[in-house]
Enzyme design. Structure first.
Site, mmCIF file in Angstrom:
data_model
loop_
_atom_site.group_PDB
_atom_site.id
_atom_site.type_symbol
_atom_site.label_atom_id
_atom_site.label_comp_id
_atom_site.label_asym_id
_atom_site.label_seq_id
_atom_site.Cartn_x
_atom_site.Cartn_y
_atom_site.Cartn_z
ATOM 1 N N GLY A 197 0.816 -1.220 0.000
ATOM 2 C CA GLY A 197 0.000 0.000 0.000
ATOM 3 C C GLY A 197 0.850 1.271 0.000
ATOM 4 N N GLU A 244 2.862 -8.209 -1.438
ATOM 5 C CA GLU A 244 1.634 -8.824 -0.904
ATOM 6 C C GLU A 244 1.591 -10.324 -1.153
ATOM 7 O OE1 GLU A 244 1.755 -5.983 -2.622
ATOM 8 O OE2 GLU A 244 0.265 -4.553 -1.904
#
Ligand code: CO8
Length: 258
Positions: free
Chosen positions: A109, A132
């Site tokens: 993010g 991720e």
């Protein structure tokens, strides 16, 4: 407004928003992204602000969404709260130009937040990545979409599939960042870039931002027409008369955003 997870300073028409969760390498939780959304909306409203900088610490711009906040959530929790959907939209709907000043880790993010800004200036210590996949998930705030548009399919695919980090030099070569500067001069360089933007007509800055972003959303012919019509519309502004008169009179233009 007093914030807990960010620090906002406005000086010389430039707002600097510093992500401030040092113990978690500025991991993005709902609280931080909520405060960031409010701060950006305030900057848009604040007539003193003409350019915005988002930055982190020397070690981390942001090391991703907060894994500790997310780990126990279910699909229903994520879906029903549209997790980070509203915050993401708030960031990209900011009208004034935003520069990401990135030193250290910009991961998950954090990389996605930097890419939501209008451009990135990186310290030579910056590391970008979408790790991720190592957590058994995948990017959710643009890592498969914006990164692919910035660096192309091959690099985006490799980074998303392996979780490999890209250093600042590679990020510049790939077109992810506009410029790399020595870490110790990052904020001076970004401030002086922001200052240059703040001196322009804000109407021009907003129109440029809208037009460049349009390039990602429309076919070329539509984008060119949109750009040309915006250009035509500027001939109904005082700033166009002032800017062109100042050039001919060999003086600095004084823009008034009208
Ligand atoms: N979330 C929560 N806490 C974090 C995070 C994070 N992303 N990153 C670091 N921290 C915390 C650590 O847990 C540690 O806390 P504590 O001291 O309490 O254990 C502290 O920050 C310092 O971190 P490290 O000790 O790990 O520091 P190192 O220098 O050893 O390592 C790294 C630095 C390599 C950055 C390492 O911290 C790391 O790998 N962090 C995780 C990176 C990552 O996987 N990021 C992706 C997260 S998922 C994501 O971003 C999804 C975004 C999409 C959301 C979309 C919604 C729609």
């Amino acid at each position: 407004m007093a914030y807990e997870t960010i620090i906002v300073e406005v000086e010389d028409h430039v707002a600097t928003i510093k992500l401030n969760r040092p113990d978690a390498l500025n991991a993005l939780n709902s609280h931080l992204l909520g405060e960031l959304s409010v701060a950006l909306a305030d900057c848009d409203k604040n007539e003193k602000v003409r350019c915005i900088i988002i930055t982190g610490s020397a070690k981390a711009f942001a090391a991703g969404a907060d894994i500790k906040e997310m780990s126990d959530k279910s699909y229903v929790d994520m879906f029903m709260s549209d997790f980070f959907g509203g915050e993401g939209n708030a960031i990209i709907s900011t009208r004034k130009p935003i520069i990401a000043a990135v030193a250290g880790y910009a991961l998950g993010g954090g990389c996605e937040l930097a890419m939501m800004c209008d451009f990135i200036i990186a310290a030579d210590t910056a590391k970008f990545g979408q790790p991720e996949i190592n957590l058994g998930v995948m990017p959710g705030l643009g890592g498969t979409q914006r990164l692919t548009r910035y660096v192309g399919k091959s690099k985006a695919m490799e980074m998303n599939l392996t979780g490999r980090f890209m250093d600042a030099e590679e990020a510049e070569r790939a077109g992810l960042v506009s410029r790399v500067v020595p870490a110790k001069s990052l904020m001076d360089e970004v401030q002086s870039t922001a200052q240059k933007i703040a001196e322009k007509s804000l109407m021009s800055s907003i129109a440029v931002k809208e037009a460049v972003n349009r390039a990602y959303e429309t076919p070329l012919s539509e984008g060119l027409l949109y750009e040309r019509r915006l250009f035509h519309a500027m001939f109904n502004t005082e700033d166009q008369k002032e800017g062109m008169a100042a050039f001919m009179e060999k003086r600095t233009a004084q823009f008034r955003d009208r």
